[in-house]
Design an enzyme around this catalytic site. Structure first.
Site, PDB file in Angstrom:
ATOM      1  N   ARG A  81      96.157  80.770  67.222  1.00 31.41           N
ATOM      2  CA  ARG A  81      97.045  81.672  66.493  1.00 31.41           C
ATOM      3  C   ARG A  81      98.281  81.819  67.370  1.00 31.41           C
ATOM      4  O   ARG A  81      98.207  82.311  68.495  1.00 31.41           O
ATOM      5  CB  ARG A  81      96.350  83.005  66.244  1.00 31.41           C
ATOM      6  CG  ARG A  81      97.184  84.006  65.420  1.00 31.41           C
ATOM      7  CD  ARG A  81      97.868  84.993  66.326  1.00 31.41           C
ATOM      8  NE  ARG A  81      98.371  86.160  65.613  1.00 31.41           N
ATOM      9  CZ  ARG A  81      99.116  87.106  66.167  1.00 31.41           C
ATOM     10  NH1 ARG A  81      99.449  87.039  67.456  1.00 31.41           N
ATOM     11  NH2 ARG A  81      99.514  88.133  65.474  1.00 31.41           N
ATOM     12  N   LEU A  82      99.426  81.349  66.907  1.00 34.81           N
ATOM     13  CA  LEU A  82     100.661  81.316  67.676  1.00 34.81           C
ATOM     14  C   LEU A  82     101.416  82.619  67.459  1.00 34.81           C
ATOM     15  O   LEU A  82     101.933  82.882  66.371  1.00 34.81           O
ATOM     16  CB  LEU A  82     101.519  80.115  67.267  1.00 34.81           C
ATOM     17  CG  LEU A  82     100.834  78.743  67.400  1.00 34.81           C
ATOM     18  CD1 LEU A  82     101.688  77.663  66.768  1.00 34.81           C
ATOM     19  CD2 LEU A  82     100.564  78.425  68.852  1.00 34.81           C
ATOM     20  N   ASP A  83     101.474  83.428  68.513  1.00 37.15           N
ATOM     21  CA  ASP A  83     102.054  84.767  68.418  1.00 37.15           C
ATOM     22  C   ASP A  83     103.568  84.709  68.246  1.00 37.15           C
ATOM     23  O   ASP A  83     104.267  83.982  68.961  1.00 37.15           O
ATOM     24  CB  ASP A  83     101.703  85.537  69.704  1.00 37.15           C
ATOM     25  CG  ASP A  83     102.322  86.913  69.748  1.00 37.15           C
ATOM     26  OD1 ASP A  83     101.897  87.771  68.971  1.00 37.15           O
ATOM     27  OD2 ASP A  83     103.248  87.114  70.570  1.00 37.15           O
TER      28      ASP A  83
ATOM     29  N   GLU B  82     101.979  83.609  63.452  1.00 41.02           N
ATOM     30  CA  GLU B  82     102.517  84.930  63.176  1.00 41.02           C
ATOM     31  C   GLU B  82     104.027  84.753  63.159  1.00 41.02           C
ATOM     32  O   GLU B  82     104.605  84.281  64.138  1.00 41.02           O
ATOM     33  CB  GLU B  82     102.121  85.944  64.251  1.00 41.02           C
ATOM     34  CG  GLU B  82     102.665  87.335  63.911  1.00 41.02           C
ATOM     35  CD  GLU B  82     102.698  88.289  65.093  1.00 41.02           C
ATOM     36  OE1 GLU B  82     102.614  89.502  64.869  1.00 41.02           O
ATOM     37  OE2 GLU B  82     102.840  87.826  66.242  1.00 41.02           O
TER      38      GLU B  82
ATOM     39  N   HIS C 268      99.301  93.358  54.226  1.00 42.70           N
ATOM     40  CA  HIS C 268      98.899  94.596  54.889  1.00 42.70           C
ATOM     41  C   HIS C 268      99.866  95.727  54.603  1.00 42.70           C
ATOM     42  O   HIS C 268      99.454  96.852  54.261  1.00 42.70           O
ATOM     43  CB  HIS C 268      98.801  94.398  56.401  1.00 42.70           C
ATOM     44  CG  HIS C 268      98.669  95.698  57.136  1.00 42.70           C
ATOM     45  ND1 HIS C 268      99.769  96.442  57.524  1.00 42.70           N
ATOM     46  CD2 HIS C 268      97.585  96.408  57.517  1.00 42.70           C
ATOM     47  CE1 HIS C 268      99.362  97.550  58.104  1.00 42.70           C
ATOM     48  NE2 HIS C 268      98.047  97.552  58.121  1.00 42.70           N
TER      49      HIS C 268
ATOM     50  N   HIS D 207      94.731  94.105  65.239  1.00 46.36           N
ATOM     51  CA  HIS D 207      95.040  94.788  66.501  1.00 46.36           C
ATOM     52  C   HIS D 207      96.410  95.453  66.460  1.00 46.36           C
ATOM     53  O   HIS D 207      96.593  96.565  66.969  1.00 46.36           O
ATOM     54  CB  HIS D 207      94.953  93.795  67.668  1.00 46.36           C
ATOM     55  CG  HIS D 207      96.113  92.856  67.746  1.00 46.36           C
ATOM     56  ND1 HIS D 207      96.154  91.662  67.052  1.00 46.36           N
ATOM     57  CD2 HIS D 207      97.289  92.941  68.415  1.00 46.36           C
ATOM     58  CE1 HIS D 207      97.303  91.059  67.298  1.00 46.36           C
ATOM     59  NE2 HIS D 207      98.011  91.807  68.127  1.00 46.36           N
ATOM     60  N   ASP D 208      97.399  94.771  65.884  1.00 44.68           N
ATOM     61  CA  ASP D 208      98.755  95.317  65.827  1.00 44.68           C
ATOM     62  C   ASP D 208      98.809  96.568  64.961  1.00 44.68           C
ATOM     63  O   ASP D 208      99.355  97.603  65.362  1.00 44.68           O
ATOM     64  CB  ASP D 208      99.719  94.283  65.241  1.00 44.68           C
ATOM     65  CG  ASP D 208     100.409  93.445  66.309  1.00 44.68           C
ATOM     66  OD1 ASP D 208     100.586  93.956  67.430  1.00 44.68           O
ATOM     67  OD2 ASP D 208     100.771  92.303  66.015  1.00 44.68           O
TER      68      ASP D 208
ATOM     69  N   GLY E  99      96.548  99.313  66.720  1.00 45.45           N
ATOM     70  CA  GLY E  99      96.921  99.656  68.085  1.00 45.45           C
ATOM     71  C   GLY E  99      98.364 100.035  68.270  1.00 45.45           C
ATOM     72  O   GLY E  99      98.701 100.715  69.250  1.00 45.45           O
ATOM     73  N   ASN E 100      99.242  99.633  67.369  1.00 43.17           N
ATOM     74  CA  ASN E 100     100.636 100.026  67.498  1.00 43.17           C
ATOM     75  C   ASN E 100     100.931 101.358  66.826  1.00 43.17           C
ATOM     76  O   ASN E 100     102.092 101.783  66.769  1.00 43.17           O
ATOM     77  CB  ASN E 100     101.557  98.927  66.963  1.00 43.17           C
ATOM     78  CG  ASN E 100     101.699  97.783  67.953  1.00 43.17           C
ATOM     79  OD1 ASN E 100     101.585  97.993  69.162  1.00 43.17           O
ATOM     80  ND2 ASN E 100     101.926  96.576  67.467  1.00 43.17           N
TER      81      ASN E 100
END
Length: 579
Positions: A253-255, A288, A310, A376-377, A380-381
């Site tokens: 998964r390329l951030d 991403e 989302h 997670h984003d 967690g953000n």
């Protein structure tokens, strides 16, 4: 390691009984290899490269000495047992694989479970979870970044040594054992990799390889990397091939690839991966990308995380409209309908915040989009890391989870989501002073424009990223057998995945949208052609019941009590039309 070796990768790699050391240091006049108690010259090899060969036992520590003045770890270190500032260690990598015949799984079979290795007990802890995940119906795990970072606790996006698996979680061989065990259970293993920046502590490249970075250009997380440099291209391509070839990950998964310029490097990377690895392997490159460049999905990348799915859903579920949710709040229902019918919500329009976002995506197959209600984003953000399980009532939570599981895209679930875990997932780090204080203050300042944190007193309640308690609070252990509520959720969730595997996955590659449409306040319906059958769903997150908008067929799932021909509030219905 034939695929990586063919690139003459940077770092220390075994060559017979010796080791070949390669460092790109274009700013240095002289480089020496400090190998245990030896200091050996590294002759210049042209174009800023320095090389040497030497014999030493596996595990021997080494550094590079720049212009006789200071020693640095290897930026391509494959094992960093003493942290980002310590010596690198020679690692041969001769792991004996038990499931050598594994070739992966096709992408349309993916049901992804994203997790943080540290919060799950390190590589050994994740390995222990695998049988439970496989039994639940998960087919792929995705590990948050593992590149060596400062300290013992980090999300992974502050990594500075991309070739070295984080020593806080275990040894390189323990990571391989995790991947091996997963393959034996039929699970793919994906790895989140960060190629767009380095973390703020432990990156020494600027001192001897300043051209690695693009002068005067920055990302939100640090100096921009210069992907026009051949040495930089080689560095990251070799890294990707190491994970895919030596560690046998099934995909990356390329951030934040929107921070990688020029985009041409992404194609170089994709082409190098496909050229180096056997054609019979299923290897997946997932993006991403804030820019929603549908063209990349037409040009060979496997899929993209679909933030639009989302964001529109979250606004309908919670009513939140601050921050980036402001781009979706005015027309969240229409945005969700467009996501279901065409892939991206924004396809080149200007958002309310004045940004042009996206490209037309209606022709891109649905399976190329990764759908999620949480990750997670998005947890967690948040200032306090709340999950949907504490933000919305259970009927609305069930709509979100069932929609994610049964939309004809590839679903992703965050650790703890299958049992409606209520533990937060917070932003955590382990920086030394004074960086710890800067991160703490920066984190709290980031939320100053949110109404709930407008006062300094309110912001002081935001958990300290550097506190051990912040990390400990973010664990989501597998629920105990006597936790009746969690076990009921697991059973229901497993039923969703069973329904997906039985009814949807065999036809998923044929899925083509029939369109998504608004059917009421916060209510949408959408359908897909799956070969000789159709797949329909409708959901209502509004305040009033509505007439059902679906064609006649067989209901496969309702998230709560339904009356014939009606769609009550906080419900989702899935229907098959045809054989």
């Amino acid at each position: 390691m034939n695929a990586v070796a063919a690139l003459e990768p940077p770092g220390a790699w075994p060559v017979g009984e010796h080791w070949r050391f390669r460092l790109w240091a274009p700013d240095a006049r002289r480089v020496e290899l400090v190998l245990a108690d030896q200091v050996l010259p590294m002759p210049a090899a042209g174009d800023g490269w320095f090389e040497a060969e030497a014999a030493a036992p596996e595990g021997t520590g080494y550094r590079y000495r720049i212009d006789g003045g200071y020693d640095v770890p290897d930026p391509a270190s494959r094992w960093q047992p003493d942290g980002v500032h310590g010596a690198s260690a020679l690692y041969r990598g001769d792991y004996a694989w038990r499931h050598d015949g594994w070739r992966g799984r096709p992408w349309h079979e993916a049901v992804v479970y994203e997790l943080h290795a540290g919060a799950c007990g390190g590589y050994a802890g994740v390995r222990a979870l695998l049988p439970r995940l496989a039994a639940l119906g998960i087919t792929a795990i995705e590990l948050m970044p593992l590149a060596q970072f400062p300290g013992r606790r980090n999300w992974g996006y502050d990594g500075v040594l991309p070739f070295a698996p984080a020593q806080a979680y275990g040894t390189p061989d323990e990571l391989k054992a995790l991947v091996d065990e997963a393959h034996g259970l039929g699970l793919m293993v994906l790895l989140d990799v960060v190629y767009n920046h380095f973390g703020p502590d432990g990156n020494y490249l600027g001192g001897y390889a300043s051209p690695f970075f693009r002068a005067g250009s920055h990302t939100p997380w640090g100096e921009a990397i210069d992907f026009d440099q051949p040495a930089v291209q080689r560095y990251f391509i070799a890294n990707a091939l190491m994970w895919l070839d030596e560690y046998r990950f099934d995909g990356l998964r390329l951030d934040a690839v929107h921070a990688i310029e020029p985009t041409a490097f992404l194609h170089q990377l994709r082409q190098a991966v496909h050229a180096a690895l056997p054609a019979e392997r299923h290897v997946h490159l997932v993006l991403e990308n804030e820019h929603n460049q549908a063209s990349l999905l037409r040009e060979g990348f496997t899929a993209q995380w679909n933030d639009d799915f989302h964001n529109a859903l979250h606004v309908l579920l919670t009513g939140e409209d601050e921050g980036y949710y402001g781009d979706y709040a005015p027309q969240a229902t229409a945005h969700l309908a467009r996501v279901l019918g065409e892939g991206f919500a924004w396809q080149g329009q200007t958002t309310p915040r004045g940004r042009v976002r996206g490209e037309p995506s209606a022709d891109v197959p649905p399976v190329r989009f990764v759908a999620f209600a949480q990750n997670h984003d998005q947890i967690g953000n948040r200032a306090c890391g709340e999950r949907l399980s504490v933000l919305v009532p259970e009927p609305r939570l069930r709509v979100a989870v069932a929609l994610t599981a049964l939309v004809p895209m590839v679903p992703l679930f965050f650790m703890g989501e299958p049992w409606a875990a209520r533990e937060p997932f917070l932003f955590f780090t382990d920086f030394e002073a004074p960086l710890d204080q800067a991160v703490r203050e920066g984190r709290r300042r980031e939320f100053a424009h949110f109404a709930a944190f407008a006062s300094a007193q309110a912001r002081s309640r935001i958990p300290d990223p550097n506190a051990v308690s912040t990390f400990e609070a973010s664990r989501a252990p597998w629920p105990a057998p006597d936790d009746a509520a969690a076990q009921a959720w697991l059973a229901w969730f497993g039923g969703l995945l069973d329904l997906r595997a039985r009814e949807l996955v065999p036809h998923l590659e044929q899925a083509r949208p029939l369109g998504g449409r608004v059917i009421g306040e916060a209510a949408v319906a959408a359908g897909w052609q799956l070969g000789g059958r159709q797949w329909w769903l409708e959901l209502n997150l509004g305040r009033q019941g509505l007439p059902s908008a679906l064609p006649p067929g067989q209901d496969l799932l309702c998230t709560g009590p339904m009356e014939e021909g009606q769609l009550p509030p906080d419900r989702l219905r899935v229907r098959r039309v045809g054989p």
